[in-house]
Design an enzyme around this catalytic site. Structure first.
Site, PDB file in Angstrom:
ATOM      1  CD  GLU A   1      50.518  53.982  34.633  1.00  0.00           C
ATOM      2  OE1 GLU A   1      51.000  53.021  34.828  1.00  0.00           O
ATOM      3  OE2 GLU A   1      51.578  54.695  33.612  1.00  0.00           O
TER       4      GLU A   1
ATOM      5  CE  LYS B   1      49.710  60.587  32.761  1.00  0.00           C
ATOM      6  NZ  LYS B   1      50.045  59.082  32.476  1.00  0.00           N
TER       7      LYS B   1
ATOM      8  CG  ASP C   1      53.460  59.792  33.085  1.00  0.00           C
ATOM      9  OD1 ASP C   1      51.876  59.740  34.074  1.00  0.00           O
ATOM     10  OD2 ASP C   1      53.445  59.289  31.543  1.00  0.00           O
TER      11      ASP C   1
ATOM     12  CD  GLU D   1      46.564  53.817  28.538  1.00  0.00           C
ATOM     13  OE1 GLU D   1      47.445  55.128  29.474  1.00  0.00           O
ATOM     14  OE2 GLU D   1      46.769  53.425  27.614  1.00  0.00           O
TER      15      GLU D   1
ATOM     16  CG  ASP E   1      55.220  56.042  32.229  1.00  0.00           C
ATOM     17  OD1 ASP E   1      54.338  56.447  31.305  1.00  0.00           O
ATOM     18  OD2 ASP E   1      55.338  55.317  32.780  1.00  0.00           O
TER      19      ASP E   1
HETATM   20  O1  KIV Z   1      53.031  58.081  29.160  1.00  0.00           O
HETATM   21  C1  KIV Z   1      51.892  58.873  28.684  1.00  0.00           C
HETATM   22  O2  KIV Z   1      52.399  59.000  26.916  1.00  0.00           O
HETATM   23  C2  KIV Z   1      51.188  58.251  29.013  1.00  0.00           C
HETATM   24  C3  KIV Z   1      49.719  58.581  28.180  1.00  0.00           C
HETATM   25  C4  KIV Z   1      49.406  57.219  27.267  1.00  0.00           C
HETATM   26  C5  KIV Z   1      48.219  59.375  28.934  1.00  0.00           C
HETATM   27  O3  KIV Z   1      50.612  58.360  30.050  1.00  0.00           O
END
Ligand code: KIV
Length: 281
Positions: free
Chosen positions: A117, A115, A86, A184, A47
């Site tokens: 968060e 993915k 994401d 991160e 994202d």
């Molecule tokens: O969105 C993204 O690019 C990420 C990376 C920084 C891991 O989540």
């Protein structure tokens, strides 16, 4: 060679002799081809799209529809690399059924896994997505979707208690079914503790060298993004300057009438030219 699968990635612990995982973001077909041709293991349609492609100041503005549009462009290139998509902010916060539907949209767009968060608060959603047979990658530490809650993009886990909570969160995420975890913006010692504590690979960004893999944002590593230079970014090229120089030379050639030449143009054949002349044009 087939696509690298989530179970194959899950087995990639450096302590078990595995090679470190390489993940790079990509958001469209040309960037996906570059990342795949370079031999990366994973392509992350992150994202970060919001910031490095769409021009927003944070990642909160992108939607599942935006993400699916870009995942589909990456997937059309049929990479051998595993495509992770994401789940954007607010796509996995409201209800479990909405969360699973959103994850499914990204899988139907061509992602191999999603993915999301967050730490322990996200466990019920992670379990529901895994129940739908969709592999999930976790992401803890500096989670950009929490920018307002964190009070900015700040390194996390600097205090002993916060570091302990990160280790616990990583264990819970792995237990809930995450096949890998992005770490991160955490101190190097915390990343090492987390990596030692979990059975699944950790993939670091701003988390030091002890993770089982590393990820960077495409525009950062190629030097397309010049506004910010976080300490953890290593630039392997300066493509912004190279691209601007190329466009500058094109502009000079147009203004001086040296582009295009007749060799770079299409021409009528002699008979057609004659026919035009005969018709009085
Ligand atoms: O969105 C993204 O690019 C990420 C990376 C920084 C891991 O989540």
């Amino acid at each position: 060679m087939g696509t690298l699968s989530a179970p194959a990635i899950r087995a990639r612990k450096v302590r078990d002799g595995a090679e470190r995982l390489v993940m790079v973001t990509a958001y469209d077909a040309p960037s996906a081809r570059v990342v795949n041709d370079a031999g990366a293991d994973l392509i992350l349609v992150g994202d970060s799209l919001a910031m490095v492609v769409l021009g927003y100041d944070d990642t909160l503005q992108v939607t599942v529809k935006d993400m699916a549009h870009h995942v589909a462009a990456v997937a059309r290139t049929n990479p051998a690399a595993h495509i992770v998509a994401d789940l954007p902010w607010m796509s996995f916060h409201v209800s479990a059924s909405k969360t699973v539907q959103n994850a499914a949209k990204l899988i139907r767009a061509g992602a191999h896994s999603v993915k999301l968060e967050g730490g322990r608060k996200r466990l019920p959603m992670i379990e529901r997505i895994c129940d739908a047979e969709i592999p999930v990658m976790g992401h803890i530490g500096l989670t950009p979707q929490s920018v307002h809650a964190m009070g900015g993009f700040k390194v996390q886990g600097r205090k002993a208690e916060a570091a302990r909570r990160l280790v616990q969160a990583a264990k819970s995420l792995a237990h809930a079914g995450c096949y890998a975890i992005v770490l991160e913006g955490v101190p190097v010692q915390v990343a090492e503790m987390v990596t030692d504590a979990v059975e699944v690979p950790t993939i670091g960004i701003g988390a030091g060298p002890h993770c089982d893999g590393q990820v960077l944002v495409y525009h950062d590593l190629l030097g397309f993004e010049q506004r910010l230079a976080p300490k953890f970014v290593r630039r392997y090229a300066d493509l912004h300057s190279e691209a601007a120089d190329a466009v500058r030379r094109f502009s000079d050639d147009v203004r001086s009438a040296s582009f295009p030449t007749l060799q770079e143009s299409y021409h009528l054949s002699e008979p057609e030219l004659a026919a035009l002349g005969a018709a009085g044009c």
